[in-house]
Design an enzyme around this catalytic site. Structure first.
Site, PDB file in Angstrom:
ATOM      1  N   SER A  23      61.269  21.235  15.301  1.00  0.00           N
ATOM      2  CA  SER A  23      62.642  20.773  15.066  1.00  0.00           C
ATOM      3  C   SER A  23      63.285  21.618  13.984  1.00  0.00           C
ATOM      4  O   SER A  23      62.842  21.597  12.826  1.00  0.00           O
ATOM      5  CB  SER A  23      62.665  19.307  14.640  1.00  0.00           C
ATOM      6  OG  SER A  23      63.904  19.012  14.020  1.00  0.00           O
ATOM      7  N   HIS A  56      63.098  22.330  19.179  1.00  0.00           N
ATOM      8  CA  HIS A  56      63.741  21.021  19.306  1.00  0.00           C
ATOM      9  C   HIS A  56      65.039  21.057  18.503  1.00  0.00           C
ATOM     10  O   HIS A  56      65.023  21.336  17.299  1.00  0.00           O
ATOM     11  CB  HIS A  56      62.756  19.974  18.766  1.00  0.00           C
ATOM     12  CG  HIS A  56      63.192  18.550  18.831  1.00  0.00           C
ATOM     13  ND1 HIS A  56      62.918  17.733  19.919  1.00  0.00           N
ATOM     14  CD2 HIS A  56      63.831  17.771  17.937  1.00  0.00           C
ATOM     15  CE1 HIS A  56      63.383  16.511  19.681  1.00  0.00           C
ATOM     16  NE2 HIS A  56      63.947  16.505  18.478  1.00  0.00           N
ATOM     17  N   ASP A  98      68.158  18.980  17.184  1.00  0.00           N
ATOM     18  CA  ASP A  98      68.606  17.611  16.893  1.00  0.00           C
ATOM     19  C   ASP A  98      70.112  17.562  16.740  1.00  0.00           C
ATOM     20  O   ASP A  98      70.657  18.118  15.783  1.00  0.00           O
ATOM     21  CB  ASP A  98      67.936  17.116  15.602  1.00  0.00           C
ATOM     22  CG  ASP A  98      66.485  16.717  15.839  1.00  0.00           C
ATOM     23  OD1 ASP A  98      66.252  15.921  16.755  1.00  0.00           O
ATOM     24  OD2 ASP A  98      65.608  17.208  15.101  1.00  0.00           O
ATOM     25  N   MET A 136      73.479  15.348  16.200  1.00  0.00           N
ATOM     26  CA  MET A 136      73.915  14.066  15.629  1.00  0.00           C
ATOM     27  C   MET A 136      75.433  14.049  15.532  1.00  0.00           C
ATOM     28  O   MET A 136      76.035  15.034  15.101  1.00  0.00           O
ATOM     29  CB  MET A 136      73.322  13.892  14.228  1.00  0.00           C
ATOM     30  CG  MET A 136      71.809  13.998  14.216  1.00  0.00           C
ATOM     31  SD  MET A 136      71.172  13.795  12.551  1.00  0.00           S
ATOM     32  CE  MET A 136      69.434  14.158  12.837  1.00  0.00           C
ATOM     33  N   HIS A 179      67.796  17.126  21.637  1.00  0.00           N
ATOM     34  CA  HIS A 179      67.711  15.681  21.393  1.00  0.00           C
ATOM     35  C   HIS A 179      69.098  15.206  20.993  1.00  0.00           C
ATOM     36  O   HIS A 179      69.557  15.484  19.884  1.00  0.00           O
ATOM     37  CB  HIS A 179      66.676  15.433  20.272  1.00  0.00           C
ATOM     38  CG  HIS A 179      66.512  14.004  19.899  1.00  0.00           C
ATOM     39  ND1 HIS A 179      65.788  13.603  18.789  1.00  0.00           N
ATOM     40  CD2 HIS A 179      66.961  12.863  20.470  1.00  0.00           C
ATOM     41  CE1 HIS A 179      65.811  12.286  18.701  1.00  0.00           C
ATOM     42  NE2 HIS A 179      66.530  11.808  19.699  1.00  0.00           N
ATOM     43  N   MET A 206      71.391  12.659  19.763  1.00  0.00           N
ATOM     44  CA  MET A 206      71.580  11.396  19.035  1.00  0.00           C
ATOM     45  C   MET A 206      73.085  11.172  18.928  1.00  0.00           C
ATOM     46  O   MET A 206      73.676  11.249  17.847  1.00  0.00           O
ATOM     47  CB  MET A 206      70.897  11.476  17.668  1.00  0.00           C
ATOM     48  CG  MET A 206      69.370  11.455  17.796  1.00  0.00           C
ATOM     49  SD  MET A 206      68.540  11.998  16.290  1.00  0.00           S
ATOM     50  CE  MET A 206      68.597  13.771  16.554  1.00  0.00           C
ATOM     51  N   MET A 245      60.717   7.320  19.284  1.00  0.00           N
ATOM     52  CA  MET A 245      61.111   7.644  17.906  1.00  0.00           C
ATOM     53  C   MET A 245      60.164   6.950  16.930  1.00  0.00           C
ATOM     54  O   MET A 245      59.998   5.730  16.975  1.00  0.00           O
ATOM     55  CB  MET A 245      62.538   7.173  17.607  1.00  0.00           C
ATOM     56  CG  MET A 245      63.656   7.972  18.267  1.00  0.00           C
ATOM     57  SD  MET A 245      63.695   9.740  17.898  1.00  0.00           S
ATOM     58  CE  MET A 245      63.729   9.784  16.101  1.00  0.00           C
ATOM     59  N   ASP A 300      58.591  11.676  17.859  1.00  0.00           N
ATOM     60  CA  ASP A 300      59.513  12.398  16.986  1.00  0.00           C
ATOM     61  C   ASP A 300      59.771  11.591  15.722  1.00  0.00           C
ATOM     62  O   ASP A 300      60.312  10.488  15.775  1.00  0.00           O
ATOM     63  CB  ASP A 300      60.822  12.626  17.764  1.00  0.00           C
ATOM     64  CG  ASP A 300      61.825  13.487  17.007  1.00  0.00           C
ATOM     65  OD1 ASP A 300      61.469  14.062  15.961  1.00  0.00           O
ATOM     66  OD2 ASP A 300      62.964  13.583  17.493  1.00  0.00           O
ATOM     67  N   GLY A 301      59.391  12.178  14.576  1.00  0.00           N
ATOM     68  CA  GLY A 301      59.698  11.596  13.279  1.00  0.00           C
ATOM     69  C   GLY A 301      58.454  11.346  12.453  1.00  0.00           C
ATOM     70  O   GLY A 301      57.594  10.560  12.833  1.00  0.00           O
TER      71      GLY A 301
HETATM   72  C1  DX5 Z   1      65.236  12.594  13.379  1.00  0.00           C
HETATM   73  C2  DX5 Z   1      65.123  13.775  14.334  1.00  0.00           C
HETATM   74  C3  DX5 Z   1      63.788  14.397  14.230  1.00  0.00           C
HETATM   75  C4  DX5 Z   1      63.526  14.979  12.868  1.00  0.00           C
HETATM   76  C5  DX5 Z   1      62.058  15.049  12.612  1.00  0.00           C
HETATM   77  O1  DX5 Z   1      66.473  12.020  13.504  1.00  0.00           O
HETATM   78  O2  DX5 Z   1      65.292  13.342  15.664  1.00  0.00           O
HETATM   79  O3  DX5 Z   1      63.602  15.376  15.244  1.00  0.00           O
HETATM   80  O4  DX5 Z   1      64.080  16.264  12.739  1.00  0.00           O
HETATM   81  O5  DX5 Z   1      61.859  15.436  11.280  1.00  0.00           O
HETATM   82  P1  DX5 Z   1      60.443  15.185  10.564  1.00  0.00           P
HETATM   83  O6  DX5 Z   1      59.399  15.843  11.417  1.00  0.00           O
HETATM   84  O7  DX5 Z   1      60.627  15.838   9.232  1.00  0.00           O
HETATM   85  O8  DX5 Z   1      60.273  13.704  10.476  1.00  0.00           O
HETATM   86 ZN    ZN Z   2      64.615  14.817  17.281  1.00  0.00          ZN
END
Ligand code: DX5
Ligand code: ZN
Length: 240
Positions: free
Chosen positions: A35, A60, A62, A64, A94, A96, A165, A200-201
């Site tokens: 990510s 990956h 992300d 938002m 991903h 969000m 998640m 993920d997370g």
């Molecule tokens: C969270 C994201 C994740 C995040 C993971 O909202 O969807 O992909 O980047 O970060 P780490 O691995 O640091 O928890």
């Molecule tokens: Zn993610």
């Protein structure tokens, strides 16, 4: 000239197919998706190329929107920059966001191979998955920690991947929520190898083997991977 053009387009097609195939069948070993949320954005191209050289299988991205999650991150232009930096990389997006239907085509045009949207949004998930497939991508459905995984039962035949998640989405660097592993076990029982299971997370070398043991076959990491001095070792450890 015509023959050359044909063979180069065939080559491009083969590359696209092999990238696109990453989530199609159970992988021989767990897939590590890096990510870029924890990458150094000022050096994004170098970060992407270096994490791939260190063994990551996918990038990956992300996305938002400041509505579905309380943060803003990146859009199609950043995805296109990743694609330019790593023409052969598999790009796992991903979303969000509250309205993923608006962004599937722009991300595809920016080089995405896969899009995951969330179960919690109000759009028609089946139509979103169909649209991903029409655009030549695979499709995933994500469940937040508080969302029961059984809520994706009716969608398991429509998607290629379920994203569990293991933090509340919005930020990298949060603590892993181990209770969600039961959801991975549920997907493994229900769909038995027919869909990929991504987590993920908060994933790190300390909990990766638990994840893989629960049936996870795609492991996402931002902070544990980009924050590591020896990323090759962390990629290997993330495979459980
Ligand atoms: C969270 C994201 C994740 C995040 C993971 O909202 O969807 O992909 O980047 O970060 P780490 O691995 O640091 O928890
Ligand atoms: Zn993610």
């Amino acid at each position: 000239v015509t023959a050359n053009a044909a063979s180069s387009s065939e080559r491009a097609d083969t590359a696209t197919r092999s990238r696109g195939a990453l989530f199609h069948a159970p992988p021989p070993r767990p897939i590590v998706a890096a990510s870029i949320l924890s990458a150094d954005f000022a050096r994004l191209g170098d970060e992407v190329r270096s994490v791939l050289a260190d063994g990551a299988d996918a990038i990956h991205v992300d996305v938002m929107d400041g509505h579905f999650v309380p943060n803003l991150s990146m859009g199609p232009a950043v995805c296109a920059a990743v694609r330019r930096a790593a023409p052969q990389a598999f790009i796992d997006v991903h979303l969000m966001v509250e309205a993923p239907s608006r962004f599937l085509a722009p991300f595809r045009e920016s080089g995405a191979d896969h899009c995951t949207f969330h179960r919690e949004i109000a759009e028609d998930h089946r139509a979103l998955a169909r649209r991903c497939h029409e655009l030549g991508m695979t499709a995933g459905i994500a469940v937040n920690p508080e969302t029961p995984v059984e809520s994706v039962r009716e969608l398991l035949d429509a998607v290629d991947l379920v994203l569990v998640m293991s933090v509340h989405p919005g930020y990298s660097g949060q603590a892993f929520i181990p209770e969600v592993l039961e959801k991975a076990r549920w997907v493994r029982r229900e769909a038995a190898g027919r869909v990929r299971i991504e987590i993920d997370g908060g994933v790190s070398p300390a909990n990766a083997s638990q994840c893989v043991g629960a049936g996870v076959d795609v492991v996402v990491s931002a902070s544990a991977l980009f924050g590591a001095r020896d990323r090759t070792a962390v990629v290997a450890a993330l495979r459980g």
